[in-house]
Design an enzyme around this catalytic site. Sequence first.
Site, PDB file in Angstrom:
ATOM      1  N   ILE A  17       0.698  -1.311   0.047  1.00 22.76           N
ATOM      2  CA  ILE A  17      -0.166  -0.143  -0.078  1.00 22.76           C
ATOM      3  C   ILE A  17       0.766   1.341  -0.054  1.00 22.76           C
ATOM      4  CG2 ILE A  17      -1.858   1.149   1.318  1.00 22.76           C
ATOM      5  CD1 ILE A  17      -2.765  -1.319  -0.009  1.00 22.76           C
ATOM      6  N   TYR A 167      -1.997  -7.265  16.709  1.00 21.62           N
ATOM      7  CA  TYR A 167      -2.107  -6.662  15.549  1.00 21.62           C
ATOM      8  C   TYR A 167      -3.500  -5.725  15.648  1.00 21.62           C
ATOM      9  CZ  TYR A 167      -2.489  -5.439  10.420  1.00 21.62           C
ATOM     10  OH  TYR A 167      -2.351  -4.771   9.373  1.00 21.62           O
ATOM     11  N   LYS A 171      -3.706  -1.353  15.188  1.00 21.58           N
ATOM     12  CA  LYS A 171      -4.373  -0.683  14.417  1.00 21.58           C
ATOM     13  C   LYS A 171      -5.656   0.103  14.945  1.00 21.58           C
ATOM     14  CE  LYS A 171      -2.287  -1.669  10.619  1.00 21.58           C
ATOM     15  NZ  LYS A 171      -1.894  -0.464   9.893  1.00 21.58           N
ATOM     16  N   THR A 204      -1.132  -8.047  -0.260  1.00 20.56           N
ATOM     17  CA  THR A 204       0.210  -7.437  -0.365  1.00 20.56           C
ATOM     18  C   THR A 204       0.933  -8.589   0.614  1.00 20.56           C
ATOM     19  OG1 THR A 204      -0.309  -6.551   2.043  1.00 20.56           O
ATOM     20  CG2 THR A 204      -0.916  -5.370  -0.288  1.00 20.56           C
TER      21      THR A 204
END
Length: 296
Positions: A17, A167, A171, A204
């Site tokens: 990204i 994780y 975020k 990704t």
Amino acid sequence: METGQRRTALVTGTGGIGFEVARALHSKGWAILLAGRDNERGTAACDRIAAEPGDGRVHFVPLDLANLASVANLANLLKAREQRLDVLVNNAGVTAGPVRQSTSDGFESQIGTNYLGHFALTGQLLPLLTRSSAPRVVSVTSLSSKSGVLDFEDFTMETRYNPIQAYSRSKLALLTFSLELQRRSLEQGWRVLSCAAHPGLSPTGILRGAIPSEGRRGAIQKLYKWIGHPPAAAAGSVVFAASSDEAEGGLQYGPSGLFGTKGKPKSVGVNKHARDLEAARRLWSMSQDLTGSPFP
């Protein structure tokens, strides 16, 4: 965004990204500073972008978000070299496996890299951002922030480690920070527009740290490719947040289709925990303590 003046953006993360965001902004004529840990990979990414249409400069700058000394070094370098910074895109991120890994400062690797490193970077670059006539900070979040929980008693998971929760927490923390930064910017007169953006799902390399098995990782990537969208399209919500005159502070942008996994950018909802004002202030205070108080 004002016209007639080239914008300068710092984008963290040289692949996925981050690369696509830098590429899209460069195509608009922006000057790009692309930050990452790997000099060879970062330089190659800049060369690829520079070879495409767009008259803005693009340079690689070294940054290890898992090392607060590296964050400070980059901030000092840019404050000495650049006249101003118009846009900061807090994008780079890592995932991790079942065994807790630590940053050089002792934080859990995902929370330390994805959130605390960006918190420190934003604070230390604030003087450079406020030299811009229209400064903006975009923090790249994730669909996983919806399942995140801010446990202040064990924030960096020193006693109860779970990689998926770490994780998600990183975020959610980044999203909460983005909203709190907008509030504090208005209160303190910083003039920084702060918003968040998530890319949906895209194949990704973000899963590399969490899933070492190429076969299993490949299967998940195929799923992401099927229900998500390519990196260039996934970067759309971040590019919108970074460059559109329609983007507003205190909001999160993300894909508009298929439960937020793909589609054109739009304003999307946020986790109720990210809207908790008391939790946001507590997170800010804790982050200041953990990172050495980079904000005034």
